[in-house]
Design a protein around this motif. Structure first.
Motif, PDB file in Angstrom:
ATOM      1  N   GLU A  10      -7.278  -2.632   8.358  1.00 60.33           N
ATOM      2  CA  GLU A  10      -7.745  -1.495   7.559  1.00 60.33           C
ATOM      3  C   GLU A  10      -7.039  -0.212   7.980  1.00 60.33           C
ATOM      4  N   LEU A  11      -6.896  -0.005   9.279  1.00 56.81           N
ATOM      5  CA  LEU A  11      -6.209   1.189   9.771  1.00 56.81           C
ATOM      6  C   LEU A  11      -4.737   1.202   9.359  1.00 56.81           C
ATOM      7  N   ASN A  13      -3.513  -0.201   6.688  1.00 54.78           N
ATOM      8  CA  ASN A  13      -3.505   0.106   5.258  1.00 54.78           C
ATOM      9  C   ASN A  13      -3.740   1.590   5.011  1.00 54.78           C
ATOM     10  N   GLN A  14      -4.607   2.213   5.793  1.00 61.12           N
ATOM     11  CA  GLN A  14      -4.828   3.652   5.676  1.00 61.12           C
ATOM     12  C   GLN A  14      -3.546   4.415   6.018  1.00 61.12           C
ATOM     13  N   ASN A  17      -1.172   4.051   3.099  1.00 58.71           N
ATOM     14  CA  ASN A  17      -1.617   4.796   1.919  1.00 58.71           C
ATOM     15  C   ASN A  17      -1.734   6.301   2.169  1.00 58.71           C
ATOM     16  N   GLU A  19      -3.641   7.872   4.058  1.00 51.19           N
ATOM     17  CA  GLU A  19      -5.005   8.339   4.294  1.00 51.19           C
ATOM     18  C   GLU A  19      -5.134   8.876   5.721  1.00 51.19           C
ATOM     19  N   ILE A  20      -4.297   8.358   6.615  1.00 57.61           N
ATOM     20  CA  ILE A  20      -4.163   8.883   7.967  1.00 57.61           C
ATOM     21  C   ILE A  20      -2.675   9.064   8.229  1.00 57.61           C
TER      22      ILE A  20
END
Length: 68
Positions: A10-11, A13-14, A17, A19-20
């Motif tokens: 998940e991290l 993918n963030q 994307n 997001e981070i």
């Protein structure tokens, strides 16, 4: 605290994307992170920079990165 492979995925993918902006992995997390990293479909775009005490900071190299 050790995070499981799903959380590292998940991290990642963030990171991919935007997001981070970065993902910091400490030495005691590395072996668990490595499993998720090796299974990550675009891992060749993930760049890691090692710093003191075995801490690695990962960033994602997108097509529009002007820092390259």
């Amino acid at each position: 605290m050790i995070i499981n492979e799903q959380k590292y995925t998940e991290l990642l993918n963030q990171l991919k994307n935007n997001e981070i902006s970065k993902l910091v992995i400490k030495p005691d997390e590395f072996l668990d992170f490595q499993v998720a990293f090796m299974n990550f479909d675009t891992r060749k775009r993930v760049s890691g920079k090692a710093s003191e005490n075995g801490i690695i900071t990962y960033t994602y190299l997108s097509d529009n990165n002007s820092d390259n």
